[in-house]
Scaffold this motif. Sequence first.
Motif, PDB file in Angstrom:
ATOM      1  N   PHE A  44       3.885  12.620  -3.883  1.00 11.12           N
ATOM      2  CA  PHE A  44       4.003  11.894  -2.613  1.00 11.12           C
ATOM      3  C   PHE A  44       4.687  12.747  -1.541  1.00 11.12           C
ATOM      4  O   PHE A  44       4.353  12.654  -0.358  1.00 11.12           O
ATOM      5  CB  PHE A  44       4.795  10.603  -2.810  1.00 11.12           C
ATOM      6  CG  PHE A  44       4.081   9.539  -3.615  1.00 11.12           C
ATOM      7  CD1 PHE A  44       2.788   9.714  -4.074  1.00 11.12           C
ATOM      8  CD2 PHE A  44       4.722   8.345  -3.915  1.00 11.12           C
ATOM      9  CE1 PHE A  44       2.143   8.721  -4.808  1.00 11.12           C
ATOM     10  CE2 PHE A  44       4.090   7.350  -4.647  1.00 11.12           C
ATOM     11  CZ  PHE A  44       2.799   7.540  -5.101  1.00 11.12           C
ATOM     12  N   SER A  45       5.656  13.562  -1.948  1.00 15.95           N
ATOM     13  CA  SER A  45       6.426  14.323  -0.956  1.00 15.95           C
ATOM     14  C   SER A  45       5.635  15.480  -0.355  1.00 15.95           C
ATOM     15  O   SER A  45       6.106  16.123   0.590  1.00 15.95           O
ATOM     16  CB  SER A  45       7.734  14.836  -1.567  1.00 15.95           C
ATOM     17  OG  SER A  45       7.482  15.744  -2.620  1.00 15.95           O
ATOM     18  N   LEU A 209      -0.172  -3.857  -0.527  1.00 17.13           N
ATOM     19  CA  LEU A 209      -0.889  -3.536  -1.756  1.00 17.13           C
ATOM     20  C   LEU A 209      -0.094  -4.107  -2.923  1.00 17.13           C
ATOM     21  O   LEU A 209       1.091  -3.793  -3.079  1.00 17.13           O
ATOM     22  CB  LEU A 209      -1.034  -2.022  -1.919  1.00 17.13           C
ATOM     23  CG  LEU A 209      -1.642  -1.537  -3.239  1.00 17.13           C
ATOM     24  CD1 LEU A 209      -3.081  -2.012  -3.393  1.00 17.13           C
ATOM     25  CD2 LEU A 209      -1.560  -0.011  -3.343  1.00 17.13           C
ATOM     26  N   VAL A 210      -0.734  -4.935  -3.721  1.00 14.75           N
ATOM     27  CA  VAL A 210      -0.107  -5.498  -4.916  1.00 14.75           C
ATOM     28  C   VAL A 210      -0.674  -4.781  -6.128  1.00 14.75           C
ATOM     29  O   VAL A 210      -1.892  -4.818  -6.374  1.00 14.75           O
ATOM     30  CB  VAL A 210      -0.362  -7.015  -5.023  1.00 14.75           C
ATOM     31  CG1 VAL A 210       0.218  -7.562  -6.329  1.00 14.75           C
ATOM     32  CG2 VAL A 210       0.242  -7.742  -3.829  1.00 14.75           C
ATOM     33  N   ILE A 211       0.181  -4.108  -6.875  1.00 16.71           N
ATOM     34  CA  ILE A 211      -0.221  -3.426  -8.102  1.00 16.71           C
ATOM     35  C   ILE A 211       0.075  -4.334  -9.281  1.00 16.71           C
ATOM     36  O   ILE A 211       1.212  -4.800  -9.452  1.00 16.71           O
ATOM     37  CB  ILE A 211       0.532  -2.097  -8.278  1.00 16.71           C
ATOM     38  CG1 ILE A 211       0.160  -1.113  -7.161  1.00 16.71           C
ATOM     39  CG2 ILE A 211       0.273  -1.495  -9.653  1.00 16.71           C
ATOM     40  CD1 ILE A 211      -1.251  -0.575  -7.228  1.00 16.71           C
ATOM     41  N   ALA A 212      -0.958  -4.579 -10.097  1.00 19.80           N
ATOM     42  CA  ALA A 212      -0.826  -5.465 -11.255  1.00 19.80           C
ATOM     43  C   ALA A 212      -1.308  -4.732 -12.505  1.00 19.80           C
ATOM     44  O   ALA A 212      -2.478  -4.360 -12.596  1.00 19.80           O
ATOM     45  CB  ALA A 212      -1.653  -6.728 -11.036  1.00 19.80           C
ATOM     46  N   ALA A 256      -3.997   5.094  -6.386  1.00 19.64           N
ATOM     47  CA  ALA A 256      -4.099   3.836  -5.637  1.00 19.64           C
ATOM     48  C   ALA A 256      -3.132   3.824  -4.453  1.00 19.64           C
ATOM     49  O   ALA A 256      -3.483   3.387  -3.351  1.00 19.64           O
ATOM     50  CB  ALA A 256      -3.824   2.652  -6.565  1.00 19.64           C
ATOM     51  N   LEU A 257      -1.919   4.315  -4.677  1.00 15.97           N
ATOM     52  CA  LEU A 257      -0.921   4.294  -3.597  1.00 15.97           C
ATOM     53  C   LEU A 257      -1.254   5.289  -2.490  1.00 15.97           C
ATOM     54  O   LEU A 257      -1.122   4.965  -1.310  1.00 15.97           O
ATOM     55  CB  LEU A 257       0.481   4.553  -4.143  1.00 15.97           C
ATOM     56  CG  LEU A 257       1.268   3.267  -4.476  1.00 15.97           C
ATOM     57  CD1 LEU A 257       0.626   2.503  -5.609  1.00 15.97           C
ATOM     58  CD2 LEU A 257       2.726   3.563  -4.780  1.00 15.97           C
ATOM     59  N   LEU A 258      -1.687   6.479  -2.852  1.00 18.00           N
ATOM     60  CA  LEU A 258      -2.010   7.465  -1.821  1.00 18.00           C
ATOM     61  C   LEU A 258      -3.167   6.984  -0.945  1.00 18.00           C
ATOM     62  O   LEU A 258      -3.162   7.201   0.271  1.00 18.00           O
ATOM     63  CB  LEU A 258      -2.342   8.813  -2.473  1.00 18.00           C
ATOM     64  CG  LEU A 258      -1.123   9.583  -2.994  1.00 18.00           C
ATOM     65  CD1 LEU A 258      -1.569  10.767  -3.843  1.00 18.00           C
ATOM     66  CD2 LEU A 258      -0.233  10.057  -1.853  1.00 18.00           C
TER      67      LEU A 258
END
Length: 263
Positions: A44-45, A209-212, A256-258
């Motif tokens: 991420f960084s 965004l909901v991660i399940a 998914a987050l990126l």
Amino acid sequence: MIQKTELSNGIGLEYLDRGEGEVILLLHGLGSTKADWDLQVEEFSKEFRIIAPDLRGHGNSSKPAERSEYGVEKCAEDMKLLLKELGIEKCTIVGFSMGGAIAFEMAVDFPKLVSKMVIVNTAPDFNDLGEMGEEMVRERTKSLKTSGMEPLARQISEGMFPGEDQKELRNAFFERARKNPVDAYYNSFITLMKWGIGDKIKEINIPVLVIASDLDYTPVSLKESYAGKMPDAEVVVIKNSRHGVTMDQPEQFNKALLKFFRR
């Protein structure tokens, strides 16, 4: 990269500050530390500035003596003060488990600070988990009072990472969970289980965004239900993952987050 500060409310926080660009605030789970994000920080960084604190009562941050000094609202206030100290006016918040509760609270209490939000394997109302929540309180209270932190830390780590191929993850999580002082952990846990935002969830109109995880403690249907109460929320299900998705399926999770961050 690892920094320490004393907030204007007297709480000392240790936090990681790495990278440049838009700010991503990473909030870890109950009984853990910023190490929950070890498999995200490097990737991420490369594109974003990552801030990952040890929350009050955890890791190398302050552990107040009184229960009145614990709670989701207190942690949300800490994060507001930390962002102010760092000169950050807006950020994306990613909250895992208890960290997700804090993210919800920040989105409700300090909406101008939050541009986007990622909620990971958590709920907006820990005070409304029914029998599951009541049983968790009973079991953990009994375990902590009779046996201390280590057996509970082992139980949690084995539940999160049961596979033979997950031994390294299991041992690492156990090592940091067992270091929690009993009172600090219990005060964080009990105040969390009394917390909820209720109908205020409908006021959260930022992208969410909901991660399940498909094998999490609580079902995917719960996440879909509360996501449906927010006007701009989507659910992504991570396959073959339990509660500790940041650690057991980092590739799926990070991808998914990126994608969400770059929107």
